[in-house]
Design an enzyme around this catalytic site. Structure first.
Site, PDB file in Angstrom:
ATOM      1  N   LYS A 152       0.829  -1.205   0.000  1.00 51.91           N
ATOM      2  CA  LYS A 152       0.000   0.000   0.000  1.00 51.91           C
ATOM      3  C   LYS A 152       0.867   1.260   0.000  1.00 51.91           C
ATOM      4  O   LYS A 152       2.075   1.198   0.249  1.00 51.91           O
ATOM      5  CB  LYS A 152      -0.918  -0.043   1.228  1.00 51.91           C
ATOM      6  N   TYR A 167     -12.520  -3.094  -3.506  1.00 47.55           N
ATOM      7  CA  TYR A 167     -13.038  -3.014  -2.135  1.00 47.55           C
ATOM      8  C   TYR A 167     -14.569  -2.974  -2.076  1.00 47.55           C
ATOM      9  O   TYR A 167     -15.136  -2.479  -1.097  1.00 47.55           O
ATOM     10  CB  TYR A 167     -12.447  -1.796  -1.424  1.00 47.55           C
ATOM     11  N   PHE A 170     -15.111   3.354   7.165  1.00 46.99           N
ATOM     12  CA  PHE A 170     -13.710   3.500   6.726  1.00 46.99           C
ATOM     13  C   PHE A 170     -13.535   3.464   5.207  1.00 46.99           C
ATOM     14  O   PHE A 170     -12.432   3.644   4.709  1.00 46.99           O
ATOM     15  CB  PHE A 170     -12.826   2.427   7.385  1.00 46.99           C
ATOM     16  N   ARG A 228      -1.480 -14.239   3.929  1.00 45.39           N
ATOM     17  CA  ARG A 228      -2.276 -13.634   5.023  1.00 45.39           C
ATOM     18  C   ARG A 228      -1.522 -13.779   6.347  1.00 45.39           C
ATOM     19  O   ARG A 228      -1.529 -12.861   7.178  1.00 45.39           O
ATOM     20  CB  ARG A 228      -3.651 -14.302   5.127  1.00 45.39           C
ATOM     21  N   THR A 253      -5.641  -7.570  10.414  1.00 42.46           N
ATOM     22  CA  THR A 253      -5.882  -6.222   9.888  1.00 42.46           C
ATOM     23  C   THR A 253      -5.343  -5.116  10.801  1.00 42.46           C
ATOM     24  O   THR A 253      -4.768  -4.135  10.315  1.00 42.46           O
ATOM     25  CB  THR A 253      -7.406  -6.024   9.677  1.00 42.46           C
ATOM     26  N   ARG A 300       2.576  -6.512   9.261  1.00 41.84           N
ATOM     27  CA  ARG A 300       1.787  -5.478   9.947  1.00 41.84           C
ATOM     28  C   ARG A 300       2.250  -5.326  11.392  1.00 41.84           C
ATOM     29  O   ARG A 300       2.320  -4.211  11.921  1.00 41.84           O
ATOM     30  CB  ARG A 300       0.300  -5.824   9.861  1.00 41.84           C
ATOM     31  N   ASN A 327      -1.979  -0.186   6.981  1.00 41.02           N
ATOM     32  CA  ASN A 327      -1.453  -1.462   7.464  1.00 41.02           C
ATOM     33  C   ASN A 327      -0.598  -2.176   6.423  1.00 41.02           C
ATOM     34  O   ASN A 327      -0.469  -3.396   6.425  1.00 41.02           O
ATOM     35  CB  ASN A 327      -2.598  -2.343   7.985  1.00 41.02           C
ATOM     36  N   HIS A 349      -1.979  -5.518   1.337  1.00 34.34           N
ATOM     37  CA  HIS A 349      -3.213  -6.265   1.079  1.00 34.34           C
ATOM     38  C   HIS A 349      -2.807  -7.638   0.580  1.00 34.34           C
ATOM     39  O   HIS A 349      -1.869  -7.765  -0.210  1.00 34.34           O
ATOM     40  CB  HIS A 349      -4.062  -5.570   0.000  1.00 34.34           C
ATOM     41  N   GLU A 352      -9.370 -10.866  -7.752  1.00 36.72           N
ATOM     42  CA  GLU A 352      -8.480  -9.711  -7.643  1.00 36.72           C
ATOM     43  C   GLU A 352      -7.365  -9.743  -8.691  1.00 36.72           C
ATOM     44  O   GLU A 352      -6.953  -8.688  -9.197  1.00 36.72           O
ATOM     45  CB  GLU A 352      -7.908  -9.650  -6.220  1.00 36.72           C
TER      46      GLU A 352
HETATM   47  P1  IDP Z   1      -7.781  -7.011   5.372  1.00 40.65           P
HETATM   48  O1  IDP Z   1      -6.947  -6.062   4.535  1.00 40.65           O
HETATM   49  O2  IDP Z   1      -7.016  -7.532   6.558  1.00 40.65           O
HETATM   50  O3  IDP Z   1      -8.429  -8.094   4.557  1.00 40.65           O
HETATM   51  P2  IDP Z   1     -10.420  -5.773   5.527  1.00 40.65           P
HETATM   52  O4  IDP Z   1     -11.356  -5.935   6.672  1.00 40.65           O
HETATM   53  O5  IDP Z   1     -10.743  -6.457   4.236  1.00 40.65           O
HETATM   54  O6  IDP Z   1      -8.949  -6.142   6.046  1.00 40.65           O
HETATM   55  O7  IDP Z   1     -10.306  -4.207   5.257  1.00 40.65           O
HETATM   56  C1  IDP Z   1      -9.667  -3.714   4.104  1.00 40.65           C
HETATM   57  C2  IDP Z   1      -8.764  -2.589   4.514  1.00 40.65           C
HETATM   58  O8  IDP Z   1      -9.552  -1.497   4.992  1.00 40.65           O
HETATM   59  C3  IDP Z   1      -7.815  -2.891   5.677  1.00 40.65           C
HETATM   60  O9  IDP Z   1      -6.646  -3.560   5.272  1.00 40.65           O
HETATM   61  C4  IDP Z   1      -7.526  -1.510   6.213  1.00 40.65           C
HETATM   62  O10 IDP Z   1      -6.585  -0.813   5.384  1.00 40.65           O
HETATM   63  C5  IDP Z   1      -8.884  -0.831   6.046  1.00 40.65           C
HETATM   64  N1  IDP Z   1      -9.714  -0.965   7.247  1.00 40.65           N
HETATM   65  C6  IDP Z   1     -10.417  -2.040   7.664  1.00 40.65           C
HETATM   66  N2  IDP Z   1     -11.073  -1.795   8.812  1.00 40.65           N
HETATM   67  C7  IDP Z   1     -10.782  -0.523   9.143  1.00 40.65           C
HETATM   68  C8  IDP Z   1     -11.150   0.325  10.246  1.00 40.65           C
HETATM   69  O11 IDP Z   1     -11.877  -0.058  11.158  1.00 40.65           O
HETATM   70  N3  IDP Z   1     -10.623   1.579  10.229  1.00 40.65           N
HETATM   71  C9  IDP Z   1      -9.817   2.040   9.243  1.00 40.65           C
HETATM   72  N4  IDP Z   1      -9.463   1.274   8.187  1.00 40.65           N
HETATM   73  C10 IDP Z   1      -9.930   0.017   8.140  1.00 40.65           C
HETATM   74 MG    MG Z   2      -9.982  -7.996   3.162  1.00 40.16          MG
END
Ligand code: IDP
Ligand code: MG
Length: 140
Positions: free
Chosen positions: A10, A51, A59, A87, A93, A104, A114, A117, A128
């Site tokens: 990212k 997304y 968010f 993962r 996350t 992370r 974070n 992805h 994807e």
């Molecule tokens: P992942 O990347 O671990 O699969 P997801 O729940 O799919 O997590 O969320 C996608 C991305 O959205 C996360 O990697 C993070 O950058 C952002 N994100 C997810 N939840 C939050 C939140 O509660 N606050 C801010 N950003 C969030």
């Molecule tokens: Mg995800």
């Protein structure tokens, strides 16, 4: 079981000069290889598709702004159980909850920024890869 997965380094990872560090961790996993890689500023249309599952969440908009604001590195990694393995390498996350040793957990503090992805299932990986590297889609 050889798989492919879609990984994004990212904008925070690129801005902070962590591309080499993160790619190094991926390359050091035995037998995994990078089969596509590009530095790319992601456009909003692509990110909305990528997304889509998060549309409407609080968010979502800030995430799209962050992800489109400066370049990412998009790549496809191939190898043994790479979907689950990527993962695990990334960690959960929330970077504060992520264990040290994960990407992370070692480098992140805030949830949005974070660093990486990684596709969350084989089905997501297929979807994807088609979005980011359509010429690769469907190949083993
Ligand atoms: P992942 O990347 O671990 O699969 P997801 O729940 O799919 O997590 O969320 C996608 C991305 O959205 C996360 O990697 C993070 O950058 C952002 N994100 C997810 N939840 C939050 C939140 O509660 N606050 C801010 N950003 C969030
Ligand atoms: Mg995800």
């Amino acid at each position: 079981m050889t798989q492919r997965t879609l990984v994004l380094l990212k904008p925070d990872a690129v801005d902070r000069g962590l591309v080499g560090e993160i790619l190094g961790r991926i390359e050091r996993k035995a037998g995994w290889r990078i089969v596509a890689l590009e530095l790319r500023t992601l456009d909003l249309d692509t990110l909305r598709v990528h997304y889509a599952e998060h549309e409407g969440r609080p968010f979502y908009q800030p995430l799209l702004e962050f992800m489109s604001g400066s370049p990412s590195v998009a790549l496809v990694v191939e190898g043994e159980r790479v979907v689950e393995g990527m993962r695990a390498l990334a960690g959960p996350t929330d970077p504060i909850a992520a264990a040290p040793g994960s990407i992370r957990g070692d480098f992140g503090t805030v949830v949005r920024e974070n660093l990486v992805h990684a596709s969350d299932s084989e089905k997501s990986a297929e979807r994807e890869i088609e979005i980011f590297f359509p010429t690769l889609a469907g190949r083993p």
